[in-house]
Write a protein that holds these residues in place. Structure first.
Motif, PDB file in Angstrom:
ATOM      1  N   LEU A 196      12.535  28.363  44.048  1.00 54.71           N
ATOM      2  CA  LEU A 196      11.981  28.063  45.249  1.00 54.71           C
ATOM      3  C   LEU A 196      10.659  27.222  45.173  1.00 54.71           C
ATOM      4  O   LEU A 196       9.927  27.666  44.321  1.00 54.71           O
ATOM      5  N   LEU A 197      10.426  26.248  46.030  1.00 57.36           N
ATOM      6  CA  LEU A 197       9.487  25.411  45.806  1.00 57.36           C
ATOM      7  C   LEU A 197       9.004  24.958  47.129  1.00 57.36           C
ATOM      8  O   LEU A 197       9.850  24.179  47.763  1.00 57.36           O
ATOM      9  N   THR A 198       7.587  24.790  47.402  1.00 59.05           N
ATOM     10  CA  THR A 198       6.910  24.283  48.567  1.00 59.05           C
ATOM     11  C   THR A 198       5.781  23.722  47.987  1.00 59.05           C
ATOM     12  O   THR A 198       5.224  24.209  46.999  1.00 59.05           O
ATOM     13  N   ASN A 199       4.800  23.081  48.796  1.00 58.33           N
ATOM     14  CA  ASN A 199       3.645  22.553  48.311  1.00 58.33           C
ATOM     15  C   ASN A 199       2.620  24.046  47.873  1.00 58.33           C
ATOM     16  O   ASN A 199       1.772  24.031  46.871  1.00 58.33           O
ATOM     17  N   ARG A 200       2.790  25.006  48.634  1.00 58.18           N
ATOM     18  CA  ARG A 200       2.037  26.150  48.470  1.00 58.18           C
ATOM     19  C   ARG A 200       2.752  27.652  47.874  1.00 58.18           C
ATOM     20  O   ARG A 200       1.943  28.399  47.756  1.00 58.18           O
ATOM     21  N   GLN A 201       3.951  27.438  47.519  1.00 59.97           N
ATOM     22  CA  GLN A 201       4.692  28.776  47.179  1.00 59.97           C
ATOM     23  C   GLN A 201       5.528  28.168  45.920  1.00 59.97           C
ATOM     24  O   GLN A 201       6.178  27.070  46.076  1.00 59.97           O
ATOM     25  N   TYR A 202       5.833  28.989  45.143  1.00 57.07           N
ATOM     26  CA  TYR A 202       6.499  28.614  43.737  1.00 57.07           C
ATOM     27  C   TYR A 202       7.092  29.991  43.608  1.00 57.07           C
ATOM     28  O   TYR A 202       6.295  30.954  43.141  1.00 57.07           O
ATOM     29  N   ALA A 203       8.555  29.792  43.093  1.00 55.47           N
ATOM     30  CA  ALA A 203       8.891  30.974  42.310  1.00 55.47           C
ATOM     31  C   ALA A 203      10.046  30.403  41.457  1.00 55.47           C
ATOM     32  O   ALA A 203      10.856  29.317  41.699  1.00 55.47           O
ATOM     33  N   PHE A 204      10.320  31.326  40.358  1.00 54.51           N
ATOM     34  CA  PHE A 204      11.123  30.698  39.102  1.00 54.51           C
ATOM     35  C   PHE A 204      11.463  32.092  38.307  1.00 54.51           C
ATOM     36  O   PHE A 204      10.905  33.057  38.644  1.00 54.51           O
ATOM     37  N   ALA A 205      12.621  31.806  37.711  1.00 56.49           N
ATOM     38  CA  ALA A 205      13.056  33.039  36.926  1.00 56.49           C
ATOM     39  C   ALA A 205      13.234  32.604  35.288  1.00 56.49           C
ATOM     40  O   ALA A 205      12.939  31.521  34.990  1.00 56.49           O
ATOM     41  N   ARG A 206      13.001  33.600  34.717  1.00 57.27           N
ATOM     42  CA  ARG A 206      13.002  33.473  33.135  1.00 57.27           C
ATOM     43  C   ARG A 206      14.112  34.499  32.560  1.00 57.27           C
ATOM     44  O   ARG A 206      13.996  35.557  33.144  1.00 57.27           O
ATOM     45  N   ILE A 207      15.317  33.929  32.385  1.00 56.83           N
ATOM     46  CA  ILE A 207      16.455  34.604  32.012  1.00 56.83           C
ATOM     47  C   ILE A 207      16.861  34.757  30.573  1.00 56.83           C
ATOM     48  O   ILE A 207      16.885  33.564  29.876  1.00 56.83           O
ATOM     49  N   LEU A 208      17.109  35.839  29.837  1.00 54.73           N
ATOM     50  CA  LEU A 208      17.434  36.197  28.555  1.00 54.73           C
ATOM     51  C   LEU A 208      18.614  37.113  28.647  1.00 54.73           C
ATOM     52  O   LEU A 208      18.384  38.282  28.764  1.00 54.73           O
ATOM     53  N   GLY A 209      19.894  36.517  28.409  1.00 55.04           N
ATOM     54  CA  GLY A 209      20.744  37.325  28.430  1.00 55.04           C
ATOM     55  C   GLY A 209      21.074  38.095  29.811  1.00 55.04           C
ATOM     56  O   GLY A 209      21.099  37.210  30.970  1.00 55.04           O
ATOM     57  N   GLU A 210      20.985  39.429  29.682  1.00 56.54           N
ATOM     58  CA  GLU A 210      21.446  40.036  31.143  1.00 56.54           C
ATOM     59  C   GLU A 210      19.979  40.432  31.624  1.00 56.54           C
ATOM     60  O   GLU A 210      19.805  41.457  32.692  1.00 56.54           O
ATOM     61  N   GLU A 211      18.936  39.893  31.013  1.00 59.12           N
ATOM     62  CA  GLU A 211      17.578  40.387  31.369  1.00 59.12           C
ATOM     63  C   GLU A 211      16.859  39.155  32.449  1.00 59.12           C
ATOM     64  O   GLU A 211      17.084  37.969  32.012  1.00 59.12           O
ATOM     65  N   GLY A 212      16.261  39.592  33.414  1.00 57.46           N
ATOM     66  CA  GLY A 212      15.730  38.566  34.374  1.00 57.46           C
ATOM     67  C   GLY A 212      14.214  38.960  34.805  1.00 57.46           C
ATOM     68  O   GLY A 212      13.960  40.192  35.053  1.00 57.46           O
ATOM     69  N   ILE A 213      13.620  37.998  34.721  1.00 57.12           N
ATOM     70  CA  ILE A 213      12.098  38.191  35.323  1.00 57.12           C
ATOM     71  C   ILE A 213      11.907  37.023  36.455  1.00 57.12           C
ATOM     72  O   ILE A 213      12.470  35.780  36.371  1.00 57.12           O
ATOM     73  N   VAL A 214      11.327  37.457  37.582  1.00 60.26           N
ATOM     74  CA  VAL A 214      11.402  36.620  38.830  1.00 60.26           C
ATOM     75  C   VAL A 214       9.810  36.565  39.148  1.00 60.26           C
ATOM     76  O   VAL A 214       9.127  37.512  39.099  1.00 60.26           O
ATOM     77  N   VAL A 215       9.035  35.110  38.854  1.00 60.34           N
ATOM     78  CA  VAL A 215       7.602  35.033  39.066  1.00 60.34           C
ATOM     79  C   VAL A 215       7.684  34.279  40.651  1.00 60.34           C
ATOM     80  O   VAL A 215       8.258  33.467  40.869  1.00 60.34           O
ATOM     81  N   ALA A 216       6.814  34.865  41.427  1.00 62.91           N
ATOM     82  CA  ALA A 216       6.436  34.338  42.733  1.00 62.91           C
ATOM     83  C   ALA A 216       4.979  34.144  43.005  1.00 62.91           C
ATOM     84  O   ALA A 216       4.246  35.146  42.507  1.00 62.91           O
ATOM     85  N   VAL A 217       4.390  32.819  43.118  1.00 56.54           N
ATOM     86  CA  VAL A 217       3.070  32.446  43.454  1.00 56.54           C
ATOM     87  C   VAL A 217       2.913  31.869  44.916  1.00 56.54           C
ATOM     88  O   VAL A 217       3.665  31.346  45.362  1.00 56.54           O
TER      89      VAL A 217
END
Length: 455
Positions: A383-404
Motif C-alpha cells: 500500500l502506498l500514498t503520500n502519507r501511508q506506506y505498507a509492505f511485507a517481508r516474506i521468508l518462506g511461509e513466514e510473513g511480516i507486514v509493516v505499516a506506517v
C-alpha cells in the motif's frame, strides 16, 4: 565468539556506530605527548549496545592521526588520545565475549602530512624512495603549506595527501597493515573510507587477502553516489553505504512523500527488477558526516516511523551513537564537531533526551533479532500514498507486514494480505487487525507504526 562463526554473521547484523574521538571528549588535535587511556569509557557502552540488540560495532577512525582521525600518522598504532594497542585489544575481546563483532575504519585513500612516507619526501625531495607512493608529486609546483612541491589532495583538503594505489609497494604496505589488525586485534571487518575513490583492483586484492586471513571478514565501502553494484560483488565488497535510502528516509517524511522512499526501495530491492536485489547494503539515518536525524526532521515525532523503516526495510541497519535517544546536531559550515559530541553514557541513560525513542529503538532491535524475515525476507510493496506506506517481508511461509503513517490525523488502511493465514498479530502491542476479503484493515494513529506477524 560463541555460535558466531557459522554462516555470514553480517547478513542479519544490526550495527552500532561509534566515533571514539568525539564521544570520549578527546582533544581535537593530537599534540603528541602521553597516551590517555579512554577505552575504559568506551567499554561502558558495550552493555547498552547489547541491550539495543546490536550485534556489531563500527568504530573509528582509530589509527594514530593528527586531528579528526582521517589524517593518518601511523597505521599500526591506536590513536594515543584514545589509548594504546593493548587497550583496543581488550575492547575487542570484551565485545567478542558479548557476541558483538568489531569493524574498524580503513583510511587507505590518503594519509596525513605527518605520515612517514610524506615526511621523507619533504626531507629528501626527488631522492626520496617514496615519491611514487603519492599522486601528483611535482617538484615544479608548490603546496598551500609551502612544501616546495605539489601533490594531489582529497577534495583539495591539503592535510590529506592522496596515496597512489597503483604503486605495488603502497598496496603491499596497506595489505600488511590489514593483516596486522586482523592478527593483532582479531577485528571482524573494515569500513573503507572513501571507497568510491579507491582503485577497484586494490579492493579486489584486499578481498582475496582478507578471505585467506578470515573467511567471514566483512568489507564495507563508503560510497555516496553511483551504481552500488559496481562495488558489492563476491570478488570485491560485501556492502556499501546506502546514501540513496538515507536521503529518502528523512526527506520522504519532511515532504510527506512516502512515494520517494517506496520508489527508492522498489528501484533497489523489488523482487521484480530491483537493481540491487539480493545485495545487503548498509542502512543509516545519520552518521559522523551528516546532520543528526533529530535535527533534520520538520516534525520531531516522525523520528519513530523513520526508525521503523530503518529496521524493517531491506538493508543492514545501523545506529549512530546517541541518536537512539534523539541527540541533536548540525554541521557548522565545514565543522563536523557538532555531529560528534562527548557523551557520558551512564548519565545519558539516566536522563535520555527522548526516553520513548530509546525504548522504541530497543524494541525494534529486539524484533529485528527475532524475525529472520526482516534480514532475509523478500520485499513486497502492499500500500502506498503520500502519507501511508505498507509492505511485507516474506521468508518462506513466514510473513511480516509493516505499516506506517506520517499524517497528523488517524488513517484507516486496507492492506492487501501478502500470505493467507489464520490471523496476524502486532509485534508492538499484540493487537490483531481485522481480516476482510483478503485484506488487513487497520487504523493507525498520527505518526504510528505497526509491525504485524503471520500467526
Amino acid at each position: 565468539m560463541e555460535g558466531s562463526l557459522v554462516g555470514k554473521w553480517y547478513e542479519n547484523a544490526v550495527f552500532y556506530h561509534m566515533y571514539p574521538i568525539g564521544m570520549t571528549g578527546a582533544p581535537r588535535r593530537n599534540e603528541g605527548g602521553e597516551t590517555v587511556h579512554r577505552f575504559q569509557d568506551l567499554m561502558k557502552w558495550l552493555p547498552h549496545i547489547k541491550e539495543l540488540g546490536c550485534t556489531a560495532i563500527y568504530i573509528g577512525p582509530l589509527f594514530e592521526s593528527t586531528s579528526h582521525g582521517y589524517d593518518t600518522k601511523d597505521y599500526r598504532m591506536v590513536d594515543r588520545r584514545l589509548g594504546d594497542n593493548r587497550d583496543f585489544k581488550g575492547f575487542v575481546e570484551k565485545a567478542h565475549e558479548m557476541n558483538i563483532r568489531i569493524v574498524v575504519d580503513g583510511v587507505f585513500n590518503h594519509t596525513g602530512r605527518e605520515f612517514f612516507a610524506f615526511q621523507d619526501i619533504q626531507k629528501n625531495r626527488e631522492q626520496s624512495q617514496y615519491c611514487g607512493w603519492y599522486k601528483g608529486i611535482n617538484f615544479g609546483w608548490n603546496s598551500p603549506y609551502n612544501d616546495g612541491f605539489g601533490y594531489e589532495a582529497w577534495r583539495n583538503c591539503f592535510e590529506l595527501v592522496n596515496l597512489n594505489l597503483r604503486e605495488p609497494k603502497v598496496r603491499e604496505y596497506l595489505l600488511d597493515v590489514i593483516g596486522f589488525w586482523i592478527h593483532e586485534f582479531d577485528i571482524d571487518g573494515i569500513r573503507l573510507d572513501c571507497a568510491d575513490c579507491l582503485e577497484f583492483s586494490f579492493m579486489e586484492e584486499m578481498r582475496r587477502f582478507t578471505n585467506e586471513k578470515k573467511a567471514d571478514f566483512w568489507l564495507m565501502g563508503e560510497v555516496i553516489h553511483g551504481d552500488y553494484s559496481r562495488y558489492v560483488k563476491p570478488e570485491m565488497l560485501n556492502s556499501v553505504t546506502n546514501y540513496e535510502l538515507h536521503k529518502g528516509l528523512y526527506s520522504g517524511h519532511n515532504d510527506h512523500n512516502y512515494f520517494e522512499i517506496a520508489h527508492t526501495i522498489r528501484r533497489e530491492f523489488d523482487e521484480n527488477g530491483g537493481i540491487y536485489k539480493g545485495l545487503r547494503l548498509y542502512s543509516f539515518v545519520d552518521n559522523h558526516d551528516v546532520d543528526r536525524i533529530a535535527s533534520k526532521l520538520n516534525v520531531p515525532e516522525h523520528i519513530f516511523t523513520v526508525y521503523t523503516l530503518l529496521f524493517t526495510l531491506p538493508g543492514i541497519p545501523s545506529i549512530y551513537y546517541g541518536s537512539e535517544w534523539g541527540i541533536q546536531g548540525r554541521k557548522e559550515g565545514g565543522n563536523d564537531d557538532p555531529l560528534r559530541p562527548a557523551v557520558d553514557i551512564e548519565e545519558a541513560l539516566l536522563h535520555p533526551d527522548n526516553p520513548q525513542l530509546l525504548k522504541w529503538v530497543t524494541l525494534l532491535g529486539r524484533i529485528h533479532s527475532q524475525e529472520p524475515a526482516l534480514a532475509d525476507g523478500r520485499y513486497q510493496e502492499l500500500l502506498l500514498t503520500n502519507r501511508q506506506y505498507a509492505f511485507a517481508r516474506i521468508l518462506g511461509e513466514e510473513g511480516i507486514v509493516v505499516a506506517v503513517n506520517n499524517d497528523d490525523r488517524p488513517a484507516e488502511l486496507c492492506i492487501r494480505e501478502p500470505l493467507s493465514g489464520k490471523s496476524w498479530a502486532s509485534l508492538i502491542d499484540g493487537r490483531e487487525p481485522e481480516l476482510q476479503d483478503g485484506s488487513l484493515r487497520v487504523t493507525l494513529a498520527p505518526g504510528e507504526s505497526q509491525i504485524y506477524k503471520l500467526k
